[in-house]
Enzyme design. Structure first.
Site, PDB file in Angstrom:
ATOM      1  N   GLU A  47       0.843   3.817   2.758  1.00  0.00           N
ATOM      2  CA  GLU A  47       1.108   3.317   1.409  1.00  0.00           C
ATOM      3  C   GLU A  47       1.562   4.404   0.447  1.00  0.00           C
ATOM      4  OE1 GLU A  47      -2.513   1.302   0.364  1.00  0.00           O
ATOM      5  OE2 GLU A  47      -2.349  -0.061   2.055  1.00  0.00           O
ATOM      6  N   GLU A 106       4.526   1.887   1.894  1.00  0.00           N
ATOM      7  CA  GLU A 106       4.496   0.464   2.260  1.00  0.00           C
ATOM      8  C   GLU A 106       3.095  -0.085   2.074  1.00  0.00           C
ATOM      9  OE1 GLU A 106       2.397   0.087   4.976  1.00  0.00           O
ATOM     10  OE2 GLU A 106       2.332   2.244   5.303  1.00  0.00           O
TER      11      GLU A 106
END
Length: 231
Positions: free
Chosen positions: A199, A58
């Site tokens: 991420e 993300e």
């Protein structure tokens, strides 16, 4: 903002950002379900293209707040026990962050996993949940990276306990709530590098370890098979 068109970009957001979780539900149940299905569709496409391992990731500023709210509710912990500094906020901002999360938790008593997602979650958390559930349904491994991803996994395992067998945690990140997530899921991280970014970065670092372990199990001979004397 609107991003430029790109063949690798899938537009799945139901609107521009969730609502303020401290005063109202972040999204509706219909929106949460739509985003789960969007994530599942992405996973199916990747697997159909030959993916054996999926690494949900993300990008966002502020999404450790919904992740902490989800974690606190599903693990029945106080907000302060699972709320970290995110991008590195100072003591005053951390205290305010805890206050916001407590306000969200006090606003609703729900413990239903999907309702918890709708009340507190970000759109990206819903989409990553869909990726994980679809991967497990198609018997593919998921490398679990970071605190925000962990919040999606908590919801996923609450909905479908068999998902846990497909989760392979990368590293334990710097967010204090991540250790609580992994302990609840009975998962042992592959490394401790104090990563904070999320991420998918830790997941990418973990991929060679997982693939190497799988190759060893699949291809390495036992002593008996190799004809080692005395084996």
């Amino acid at each position: 903002a609107d991003l430029p068109e790109h063949p690798a970009l899938v537009r799945a957001a139901v609107r521009r950002g969730t609502h303020d979780l401290s005063v109202q539900a972040a999204m509706s149940l219909d929106e949460a379900q739509a985003l789960i299905l969007s994530g599942a569709a992405l996973a199916r496409r990747a697997i159909d293209d030959g993916a054996d391992v999926l690494i949900p990731g993300e990008m966002g500023i502020g999404n450790t707040t919904p992740a902490a709210a989800i974690t606190a509710r599903l693990l029945n912990l106080d907000a302060a026990q699972v709320t970290g500094r995110g991008t590195g906020v100072d003591d005053a901002r951390l205290a305010y962050k805890v206050t916001v999360i407590r306000a969200a938790l006090e606003r609703t008593p729900t413990t239903d996993p999907l309702e918890v997602l709708a009340q507190f979650g970000g759109f990206e958390i819903a989409a990553m949940l869909g990726v994980m559930l679809q991967a497990a349904a198609m018997r593919r491994a998921v490398i679990l990276d970071g605190f925000v991803e962990g919040s999606a996994a908590l919801i996923g395992v609450a909905l479908a306990p068999h998902l846990r067998a497909y989760l392979f945690p990368a590293g334990q990140c710097a967010e204090i709530g991540h250790a609580a997530q992994l302990a609840h899921l009975h998962l042992t991280p592959m490394f401790h590098l104090n990563l904070r970014l999320g991420e998918g970065t830790g997941g990418v670092l973990a991929a060679p370890l997982l693939l190497g372990a799988a190759a060893t199990l699949r291809e390495m001979r036992t002593f008996a098979e190799a004809g080692v004397p005395g084996a």
